[in-house]
Scaffold this motif. Sequence first.
Motif, mmCIF file in Angstrom:
data_model
loop_
_atom_site.group_PDB
_atom_site.id
_atom_site.type_symbol
_atom_site.label_atom_id
_atom_site.label_comp_id
_atom_site.label_asym_id
_atom_site.label_seq_id
_atom_site.Cartn_x
_atom_site.Cartn_y
_atom_site.Cartn_z
ATOM 1 N N GLY A 1 0.813 -1.209 0.000
ATOM 2 C CA GLY A 1 0.000 0.000 0.000
ATOM 3 C C GLY A 1 0.848 1.260 0.000
ATOM 4 O O GLY A 1 0.517 2.243 -0.672
ATOM 5 N N LEU A 2 1.959 1.237 0.734
ATOM 6 C CA LEU A 2 2.862 2.388 0.752
ATOM 7 C C LEU A 2 3.520 2.592 -0.611
ATOM 8 O O LEU A 2 3.719 3.728 -1.050
ATOM 9 C CB LEU A 2 3.937 2.197 1.821
ATOM 10 N N VAL A 3 3.854 1.489 -1.267
ATOM 11 C CA VAL A 3 4.425 1.589 -2.614
ATOM 12 C C VAL A 3 3.417 2.237 -3.562
ATOM 13 O O VAL A 3 3.748 3.158 -4.321
ATOM 14 C CB VAL A 3 4.840 0.199 -3.139
ATOM 15 N N GLU A 4 2.191 1.760 -3.506
ATOM 16 C CA GLU A 4 1.154 2.336 -4.366
ATOM 17 C C GLU A 4 0.914 3.802 -4.012
ATOM 18 O O GLU A 4 0.692 4.638 -4.902
ATOM 19 C CB GLU A 4 -0.146 1.545 -4.220
ATOM 20 N N LEU A 5 0.990 4.119 -2.731
ATOM 21 C CA LEU A 5 0.753 5.501 -2.295
ATOM 22 C C LEU A 5 1.793 6.450 -2.871
ATOM 23 O O LEU A 5 1.443 7.466 -3.485
ATOM 24 C CB LEU A 5 0.764 5.576 -0.768
#
Length: 278
Positions: free
Chosen positions: A76-80
């Motif tokens: 999720g952090l990567v996508e963020l």
Amino acid sequence: MRPRIIQGDDQIGFYWSTPTGSPTSLQALVAVDDEPDRLMATHLEALDDALIIAAGRFGEVLGGGRPPADADQRDGLVELYRTLDRLCLEFATAQELTGFGVDLRAGKIVGTAALFSIRARLPLDLLGPAPFDGELDDPSIGVIGGFGEFHHVDPDTPWKGGRWVVRTEAGQRFPLTLAMLFFDSSGVNKDAARKEHRDALQAVVTAARSPAADPLTVSCAVDWLLYDWLMAHREDPDSAEIVFPKGYEDDAALVVSAAATSVSARATFDPGLLGLIA
């Protein structure tokens, strides 16, 4: 029909769609739209909403309270960060195409988005080294006496950036930040420090266009200087809202261009950003 923003219930961020339903970008839309100012205002509003959602979902991690709980949260952090990077670059590119000025609201929103991107990359070990990493002395506990100075990595190569350090009379150099200068130091000319920092950041942004500039080095230099500036210009220590002091409203444009410079540099080697500057 007008272009519209697409954002699903569980989607991080958003993307633009043409009236016929095809995915597109803000810069592609403003190049042909009769009301590009409306599109850019809508983009900022949607980005602001995305930041509010991200703060609710990742706030504890972004604030440094804890590391990502599991692989899903890391993903999720990567996508963020990749989504925020794309949306910041789209706005900056559209602004350059239209020639519209960057107002305070744009600087605040893009600045917070850039701060979120950096904080999202931190626990993923996707931030490069800060200038002079491994070259400075380790401070001991207690008050350190010395002179706060901005040191350039190489004055003849501005795209390598620089950082603030405390230089002692004994010749030691300790790490220093702009926020520490503003809030934890005595005898500091804050306006002079702010201007020197701004000039250094502007120099990196300008020099990043040089064919000789190394993208990885540029990304490290601009990320550190931008992060240092943003952390020193938050509304309060627990907030991610960026504030621009009276008389420094023009810095909003620099924040937007610096965020775009970081994304453009990293898009040359980050697989998730490839294609953004094609």
